[in-house]
Design an enzyme around this catalytic site. Structure first.
Site, PDB file in Angstrom:
ATOM      1  N   HIS A 267      44.334  77.011  20.857  1.00 17.44           N
ATOM      2  CA  HIS A 267      45.012  77.457  19.815  1.00 17.44           C
ATOM      3  C   HIS A 267      46.247  76.507  19.228  1.00 17.44           C
ATOM      4  CE1 HIS A 267      48.642  79.334  21.704  1.00 17.44           C
ATOM      5  NE2 HIS A 267      47.812  79.104  22.815  1.00 17.44           N
TER       6      HIS A 267
ATOM      7  N   TYR B 194      60.563  75.583  13.033  1.00 23.14           N
ATOM      8  CA  TYR B 194      61.555  75.488  14.003  1.00 23.14           C
ATOM      9  C   TYR B 194      61.031  74.685  15.364  1.00 23.14           C
ATOM     10  CZ  TYR B 194      60.322  78.885  17.477  1.00 23.14           C
ATOM     11  OH  TYR B 194      59.907  79.695  18.480  1.00 23.14           O
ATOM     12  N   ARG B 195      59.927  74.916  15.603  1.00 24.27           N
ATOM     13  CA  ARG B 195      59.231  74.346  16.906  1.00 24.27           C
ATOM     14  C   ARG B 195      57.941  73.693  16.612  1.00 24.27           C
ATOM     15  NH1 ARG B 195      58.343  78.864  21.640  1.00 24.27           N
ATOM     16  NH2 ARG B 195      58.091  77.430  23.618  1.00 24.27           N
TER      17      ARG B 195
ATOM     18  N   ASP C 111      55.531  86.268  26.139  1.00 23.08           N
ATOM     19  CA  ASP C 111      54.405  87.339  26.481  1.00 23.08           C
ATOM     20  C   ASP C 111      53.694  86.828  27.726  1.00 23.08           C
ATOM     21  OD1 ASP C 111      53.696  89.025  24.120  1.00 23.08           O
ATOM     22  OD2 ASP C 111      54.128  87.384  22.978  1.00 23.08           O
TER      23      ASP C 111
ATOM     24  N   TYR D  29      51.651  74.005  21.606  1.00 20.40           N
ATOM     25  CA  TYR D  29      52.341  73.043  21.190  1.00 20.40           C
ATOM     26  C   TYR D  29      52.164  71.775  21.811  1.00 20.40           C
ATOM     27  CZ  TYR D  29      54.914  77.186  19.204  1.00 20.40           C
ATOM     28  OH  TYR D  29      55.305  78.104  18.480  1.00 20.40           O
TER      29      TYR D  29
END
Length: 537
Positions: free
Chosen positions: A399, A480-481, A159, A100
């Site tokens: 990623h 949502y993020r 995780d 993100y």
């Protein structure tokens, strides 16, 4: 990138990464607050607090410096310096929000306020099961302290364990216990406002309340939500719910071997959640993550992944086309009865599937009894093992996480996945589904994995991310993020009544942060006069 999301990150002026007398004066003032050793302008720190998966010469989200306070008083003083000087700040806890944007600021040239040195576990209440922590406390830190005290309480974790308990929770992060919706586990926040004022939320707003971290609300409007996924304040302390160690812990799986079996598996899992048999946050995924943990893509596939090649990999790993995982916690006789109920329900709904479970004592959750990471993380035992998966295309992997939300319906999940698969494969990427389920909604995580050594592929990944934001929003699955590069585009999808939600929050932002110094543009929220940019985007 050339789209408007990227362009909005290219600020101008003295805070756009420029060296100058004004920046020197501000950093000197900050050094007087936190000490010279805790103000950084060197390239190593700048590299750490940028998007770790950017191409090296991309600079749209580089910080000018990093400052690391050690307590709340220092945070307040930093904010006051920013207001006097007009310096833009960007705040993070550990700075590990990879996928993100990591620690990268939204406005280029911002000074990053990194809160790792606020690293105290202030309280663990072993009668009622909560911890009070600062933002520098990682999940590993909290777990180590709980283990040191005998392991009678567990924490819910994502995780990876290196991130901040507070940082993950206020960004609406997800774990896999019955408290896996981490934002809902926060009771009683302490927050530094953009002008340096200190406020506490809920029952903690009373100096005499003994229920500050055990009751979710106080008297009057509940303002705690204003400080989650927000640029309205800096969270410096919070109470977090813990989980009592169960007598028996039982991770379980159900494998469906047909490509078209996803919708039925979703609906069957939903029924088990509705009746309360499954109380944690279950996940449905495929086999690519398992393959990536064992070797790079080239070891398994040559060219596009055909159904035949996918099934060959399934057989090699004993995987289903779709694999649901969940977990049970509680007294042994109840857990075993629930396992029987789940197996009967799923095999009746989806004949031909395969059920398995591994019940163990709550005292025996470890790598020997539960060798697989998914089984341990549902008990709040994270690891760094999933980082291996981003080496799918090459050793220097990166990623992006596309986190779309929809209604908990098999048909809706299938429709959302079809959009993700179509767009991802058309752009030359593999379709990596990972779907988490709340009681009435789902988060469909489409993971875009790329090779950072391949500049064209990195560019294609960010372009795909931007297209997916827009298409998923148009189709009824807004995110949502989001990544710092996509925040304005994501905010555009929340458009009812001419973006009334955004306009309301920006009115609050303008009142609390009139100088626009705190994380302008975060979640697409901009003040009237954002510090560090020549004009409001």
């Amino acid at each position: 990138m050339t789209n408007d999301v990227e362009d909005r990150g290219r600020a101008t002026g003295p805070w756009a990464g420029a060296d100058g007398a004004m920046l020197d004066v501000v950093l000197s003032d900050l050094a007087g607050i936190v000490g010279e050793a805790n103000v950084h302008r060197d390239d190593a720190l700048a590299t750490e607090f940028r998007d770790p998966y950017d191409v090296p010469d991309w600079d749209a989200h580089w910080p000018s410096a990093v400052v690391q306070p050690a307590d709340v008083d220092e945070v307040q003083a930093i904010v006051r310096v920013a207001n006097r000087s007009g310096v833009p700040l960007w705040v993070n806890s550990q700075g590990k929000n990879n996928g993100y944007g990591g620690g990268a600021p939204r406005v280029r040239g911002s000074i990053v306020v990194n809160l790792r040195r606020l690293d105290r576990i202030l309280e663990i209440d072993e009668e009622l099961g909560y911890a009070v922590v600062e933002p520098g406390v990682s999940f590993y830190d909290l777990l180590d302290e709980l283990d040191r005290r005998g392991g009678e309480w567990w924490a819910s974790t994502p995780d990876l364990g290196w991130g901040s308990v507070i940082g993950n929770s206020v960004d609406h992060g997800v774990g896999y216990t019955e408290f896996g919706d981490h934002a809902t586990t926060l009771h009683g926040m302490e927050v530094v406002l953009p002008d340096g004022e200190l406020v506490r939320t809920g029952m903690w707003a009373s100096s005499r309340s003994r229920a500050a971290h055990v009751h979710p609300r106080g008297f009057g409007p509940d303002i705690a939500g204003l400080f989650r996924q927000s640029n309205l304040g800096i969270v410096t302390k919070v109470g977090v719910r813990l989980i009592p160690k169960p007598e028996t812990y039982a991770p379980l799986r159900y494998k469906v071997f047909e490509k078209d079996g996803l919708g039925g598996l979703v609906d069957a899992t939903r029924a088990l959640q509705y009746e309360g048999t499954i109380r944690n946050i279950p996940v449905i995924g495929g086999v690519l993550g398992t393959a990536a943990m064992r070797g790079p893509r080239a070891h398994w596939f040559d060219g596009p992944i055909t159904d035949e090649a996918y099934m060959r990999t399934m057989r090699e790993f004993g995987s289903g086309w779709w694999n649901m995982r969940a977990a049970l916690f509680g007294p042994d006789e109840i857990v075993r009865s629930q396992l029987g109920r789940i197996e009967r329900h799923l095999t009746n709904a989806l004949p031909g599937g395969e059920f398995s479970a591994t019940p163990v004592s709550g005292d025996d959750v470890n790598e020997h009894t539960l060798p697989l990471h998914p089984d341990r993380v549902q008990a709040g035992r994270p690891s760094q093992s999933l980082l291996k998966a981003i080496e799918w295309w090459g050793p220097d992997g990166g990623h992006l996480e596309v986190a779309a939300v929809g209604r908990y319906s098999g048909a809706e999940v299938v429709r959302c996945g079809a959009i993700l698969r179509e767009e991802m494969e058309a752009a030359g990427f593999d379709f990596w589904p990972s779907i988490t389920f709340y009681p009435r909604s789902f988060i469909y995580l489409g993971v875009i994995i790329f090779d950072r050594a391949n500049t064209a592929q990195v560019q294609a990944a960010y372009d795909l991310y931007d297209r997916l934001i827009r298409r998923l929003g148009d189709e009824g699955f807004p995110l949502y993020r989001g990544h710092v590069r996509g925040m304005d585009s994501i905010a555009e999808q929340y458009d009812w009544n001419d973006h009334a939600y955004r306009r309301l929050v920006e009115r609050v932002k303008g009142a609390l942060d009139p100088n626009g110094v705190l994380a302008s543009g975060k979640q697409g929220i901009w003040p009237p006069r954002p510090a560090g940019v020549s004009a409001r985007p």
